[in-house]
Design a protein around this motif. Structure first.
Motif, PDB file in Angstrom:
ATOM      1  N   MET A   1      49.497  39.880  59.136  1.00  0.00           N
ATOM      2  CA  MET A   1      49.184  41.053  58.331  1.00  0.00           C
ATOM      3  C   MET A   1      49.525  40.811  56.862  1.00  0.00           C
ATOM      4  N   LYS A   2      50.647  40.135  56.589  1.00  0.00           N
ATOM      5  CA  LYS A   2      51.037  39.856  55.214  1.00  0.00           C
ATOM      6  C   LYS A   2      49.956  39.038  54.518  1.00  0.00           C
ATOM      7  N   HIS A   3      49.426  38.070  55.234  1.00  0.00           N
ATOM      8  CA  HIS A   3      48.422  37.190  54.638  1.00  0.00           C
ATOM      9  C   HIS A   3      47.160  37.964  54.292  1.00  0.00           C
ATOM     10  N   ASN A   4      46.854  39.045  55.002  1.00  0.00           N
ATOM     11  CA  ASN A   4      45.595  39.746  54.841  1.00  0.00           C
ATOM     12  C   ASN A   4      45.680  40.997  53.976  1.00  0.00           C
ATOM     13  N   ARG A   5      46.843  41.240  53.345  1.00  0.00           N
ATOM     14  CA  ARG A   5      46.955  42.472  52.549  1.00  0.00           C
ATOM     15  C   ARG A   5      45.901  42.530  51.449  1.00  0.00           C
ATOM     16  N   HIS A   6      45.715  41.435  50.754  1.00  0.00           N
ATOM     17  CA  HIS A   6      44.733  41.383  49.670  1.00  0.00           C
ATOM     18  C   HIS A   6      43.342  41.706  50.207  1.00  0.00           C
ATOM     19  N   ASP A   7      42.991  41.119  51.344  1.00  0.00           N
ATOM     20  CA  ASP A   7      41.680  41.373  51.938  1.00  0.00           C
ATOM     21  C   ASP A   7      41.559  42.812  52.427  1.00  0.00           C
ATOM     22  N   LEU A   8      42.641  43.343  52.980  1.00  0.00           N
ATOM     23  CA  LEU A   8      42.599  44.729  53.451  1.00  0.00           C
ATOM     24  C   LEU A   8      42.308  45.694  52.314  1.00  0.00           C
ATOM     25  N   LEU A   9      42.875  45.429  51.147  1.00  0.00           N
ATOM     26  CA  LEU A   9      42.673  46.313  50.007  1.00  0.00           C
ATOM     27  C   LEU A   9      41.314  46.103  49.340  1.00  0.00           C
ATOM     28  N   LEU A  10      40.863  44.853  49.256  1.00  0.00           N
ATOM     29  CA  LEU A  10      39.691  44.563  48.435  1.00  0.00           C
ATOM     30  C   LEU A  10      38.433  44.182  49.215  1.00  0.00           C
ATOM     31  N   HIS A  11      38.586  43.732  50.466  1.00  0.00           N
ATOM     32  CA  HIS A  11      37.410  43.165  51.129  1.00  0.00           C
ATOM     33  C   HIS A  11      37.128  43.689  52.538  1.00  0.00           C
ATOM     34  N   GLU A  12      38.114  44.159  53.260  1.00  0.00           N
ATOM     35  CA  GLU A  12      37.902  44.589  54.651  1.00  0.00           C
ATOM     36  C   GLU A  12      36.799  45.653  54.718  1.00  0.00           C
ATOM     37  N   PRO A  13      35.697  45.386  55.461  1.00  0.00           N
ATOM     38  CA  PRO A  13      34.577  46.334  55.493  1.00  0.00           C
ATOM     39  C   PRO A  13      34.892  47.634  56.228  1.00  0.00           C
ATOM     40  N   ASN A  14      35.776  47.570  57.217  1.00  0.00           N
ATOM     41  CA  ASN A  14      36.130  48.772  57.982  1.00  0.00           C
ATOM     42  C   ASN A  14      37.335  49.444  57.314  1.00  0.00           C
ATOM     43  N   LEU A  15      37.073  50.419  56.468  1.00  0.00           N
ATOM     44  CA  LEU A  15      38.145  51.055  55.720  1.00  0.00           C
ATOM     45  C   LEU A  15      39.089  51.847  56.617  1.00  0.00           C
ATOM     46  N   TYR A  16      38.582  52.412  57.693  1.00  0.00           N
ATOM     47  CA  TYR A  16      39.455  53.151  58.612  1.00  0.00           C
ATOM     48  C   TYR A  16      40.482  52.215  59.242  1.00  0.00           C
ATOM     49  N   LYS A  17      40.027  51.037  59.619  1.00  0.00           N
ATOM     50  CA  LYS A  17      40.942  50.026  60.170  1.00  0.00           C
ATOM     51  C   LYS A  17      41.978  49.619  59.121  1.00  0.00           C
ATOM     52  N   ALA A  18      41.514  49.349  57.897  1.00  0.00           N
ATOM     53  CA  ALA A  18      42.425  48.921  56.840  1.00  0.00           C
ATOM     54  C   ALA A  18      43.445  50.006  56.512  1.00  0.00           C
ATOM     55  N   PHE A  19      42.992  51.255  56.394  1.00  0.00           N
ATOM     56  CA  PHE A  19      43.909  52.366  56.132  1.00  0.00           C
ATOM     57  C   PHE A  19      44.948  52.477  57.238  1.00  0.00           C
ATOM     58  N   PHE A  20      44.493  52.333  58.462  1.00  0.00           N
ATOM     59  CA  PHE A  20      45.398  52.464  59.606  1.00  0.00           C
ATOM     60  C   PHE A  20      46.480  51.396  59.562  1.00  0.00           C
ATOM     61  N   ILE A  21      46.091  50.151  59.321  1.00  0.00           N
ATOM     62  CA  ILE A  21      47.059  49.051  59.298  1.00  0.00           C
ATOM     63  C   ILE A  21      48.077  49.238  58.172  1.00  0.00           C
ATOM     64  N   LEU A  22      47.595  49.615  56.996  1.00  0.00           N
ATOM     65  CA  LEU A  22      48.483  49.741  55.850  1.00  0.00           C
ATOM     66  C   LEU A  22      49.334  51.006  55.898  1.00  0.00           C
ATOM     67  N   ALA A  23      48.791  52.066  56.487  1.00  0.00           N
ATOM     68  CA  ALA A  23      49.515  53.343  56.486  1.00  0.00           C
ATOM     69  C   ALA A  23      50.554  53.446  57.592  1.00  0.00           C
ATOM     70  N   MET A  24      50.375  52.708  58.688  1.00  0.00           N
ATOM     71  CA  MET A  24      51.277  52.872  59.829  1.00  0.00           C
ATOM     72  C   MET A  24      52.742  52.598  59.489  1.00  0.00           C
ATOM     73  N   PRO A  25      53.071  51.525  58.766  1.00  0.00           N
ATOM     74  CA  PRO A  25      54.493  51.323  58.435  1.00  0.00           C
ATOM     75  C   PRO A  25      55.076  52.479  57.618  1.00  0.00           C
ATOM     76  N   ILE A  26      54.301  52.973  56.649  1.00  0.00           N
ATOM     77  CA  ILE A  26      54.783  54.088  55.831  1.00  0.00           C
ATOM     78  C   ILE A  26      54.938  55.335  56.687  1.00  0.00           C
ATOM     79  N   PHE A  27      53.999  55.559  57.578  1.00  0.00           N
ATOM     80  CA  PHE A  27      54.069  56.724  58.451  1.00  0.00           C
ATOM     81  C   PHE A  27      55.339  56.706  59.301  1.00  0.00           C
ATOM     82  N   PHE A  28      55.644  55.560  59.899  1.00  0.00           N
ATOM     83  CA  PHE A  28      56.838  55.486  60.758  1.00  0.00           C
ATOM     84  C   PHE A  28      58.117  55.671  59.929  1.00  0.00           C
TER      85      PHE A  28
END
Length: 449
Positions: A1-28
């Motif tokens: 996940m650490k390696h893909n943070r840049h891609d999650l923010l700038l390139h991941e086509p599925n924004l719902y997936k990207a939001f979910f991955i990035l938001a879950m740690p903050i949510f917990f």
């Protein structure tokens, strides 16, 4: 996940997936924080005169928000400026802004600590606290004033990491702090009362700062700071303050408004204040997922605006809005049948329980509106449009909520019901202003201006 943070923010086509991955740690992390607040209230409910202690904490929290206003504003500016620099591939500038952020917040924290400690009695008397509520609030504020500098340092670290999409590292530390806080509260509240609750929070906040600093200075391939970065760069400081000051003013003036609102609620007695405090604990629990999404929203807006990717920034706004509405409605439907059982664990007063039950109905109506509110705030902050955030948040409180509370109090016989109705109406009406500001967005990077 650490390696893909840049891609999650700038390139991941599925924004719902990207939001979910990035938001879950903050949510917990936020969930743990809300659970801590509930546990805090649970332990306080077991001591003599718990109503006064809970009321004291309720009337005190806006003062803490005011004292942290500039730090919060700088953190917002940090996320916006650092993320836009990272999106534009300006790592060296991002590093210098991060170092400046640490320097400024440390100096501000020392000043705020002293001011908060010595002004607490006068401010609490000014808003109408008296008797046992006044005594408890002064103890609580003075003990916790010593955590401000440490909390500001951690806020800078959190801002720096979130700007590059690292939502996990700050979460590990804040979660450890919260767990330690819960354990210490259970031990310290019974013998020491409200002093024990405040002291437990102080220790748990201080404990994580050395680890945050170690992580901030540790060399990595993304972003870290060095001792040379802990300097005052005037041009960079001007840009930070240009973004931070509107946000800080909005935070401070909003918190002052909540302080005044609490003084109005005090007119209805300690029972209503305690019920308001307990209801807000549940409200904060429900708000955590939307808050996490808003935080991710800010990083998305910053990095994609920095990379001149307007279309993705617009889609990120829509994704955050949809997720916030779905989660908030679902959460309200889940908690509604169990609201009495939940509230009864947080108070030993039948009178407080009944008023809290009444308030909870309105709290649940508020949540979908709050989800949309948080999404607008994250969008404006991440894009650097903190003037929009300031006007947006101040209008909700000063332009709508406080006048409505005053009108209902003086020209109707609604009683405390007028407070709950004013909160719902202000959260609904303010969304029209949020939509207006959203339509005015130009998606231009602030680091190029």
């Amino acid at each position: 996940m650490k390696h893909n943070r840049h891609d999650l923010l700038l390139h991941e086509p599925n924004l719902y997936k990207a939001f979910f991955i990035l938001a879950m740690p903050i949510f917990f992390s936020n969930l743990l924080k809300s659970l801590h607040d509930i546990v805090d209230t649970y332990f306080l409910a077991k001591i003599p005169d718990s109503v006064s202690a809970q009321a004291a904490i309720s009337v005190s929290w806006p003062l803490f928000d005011i004292s942290m206003a500039l730090s919060v504003g700088l953190a917002v500016a940090g996320i916006s400026v650092i993320s836009q620099n990272m999106g534009a591939d300006r790592r060296e500038d991002a590093q210098k802004y991060a170092g400046l952020l640490f320097t400024l917040t440390f100096c501000i924290g020392l000043v705020v600590n002293v001011v908060l400690y010595f002004t607490a009695p006068y401010i609490m008397e000014w808003i109408g606290a008296s008797g046992e509520v006044l005594r408890c609030s002064i103890i609580y504020i003075r003990v916790r004033s010593f955590e401000v500098c440490f909390l500001m340092i951690f806020t800078s670290y959190q801002s720096m990491r979130q700007a590059i999409g690292d939502m996990t590292s700050p979460v590990y530390l804040s979660s450890a702090s919260i767990i330690l806080n819960i354990l210490l509260t259970g031990v310290m509240v019974k013998p020491w009362g409200i002093f024990g609750a405040a002291f437990a929070t102080l220790i748990s906040q201080i404990a994580i700062v050395p680890f945050a600093l170690y992580n901030a200075f540790k060399p990595n391939d993304k972003l870290f700071i060095t001792v040379k970065d802990l300097t005052i760069d005037v041009p960079k400081m001007k840009l930070l303050f240009n973004v931070a000051v509107p946000s800080a003013m909005g935070q401070a003036i909003s918190s002052l408004g909540f302080l005044i609102m609490n003084s109005l609620i005090l007119d209805y007695g300690a029972v209503v204040v305690a019920a308001f405090s307990i209801g807000n604990k549940i409200s904060n629990l429900l708000l955590m997922p939307m808050s996490a999404i808003g935080t991710v929203q800010a990083s998305y807006m910053g990095q994609n605006i920095g990379a001149n990717n307007k279309e993705r920034a617009v889609n990120a706004y829509k994704t955050g809005r949809n997720l916030g509405l779905i989660i908030s409605v679902t959460g309200c439907l889940i908690i509604y049948p169990f609201r009495r059982q939940t509230l009864s664990a947080l108070t030993n007063s039948p009178e407080v329980l009944e008023v809290a039950m009444e308030y909870m109905f309105w709290v649940l109506l508020l949540q979908p509106l709050m989800g949309m509110f948080q999404n607008y705030v994250g969008t404006f902050n991440g894009s650097g449009k903190t003037k929009y955030t300031m006007i947006f948040t101040l209008t909700r409180l000063w332009g709508l909520r406080l006048p409505l509370i005053w009108l209902f109090k003086n020209f109707t016989d609604l009683g405390r019901m007028g407070i709950w109705m004013a909160m719902v109406l202000s959260n609904f009406l303010i969304l029209f202003l949020g939509h207006y500001f959203w339509k005015k967005m130009d998606f231009k990077s602030i680091i190029n201006t």
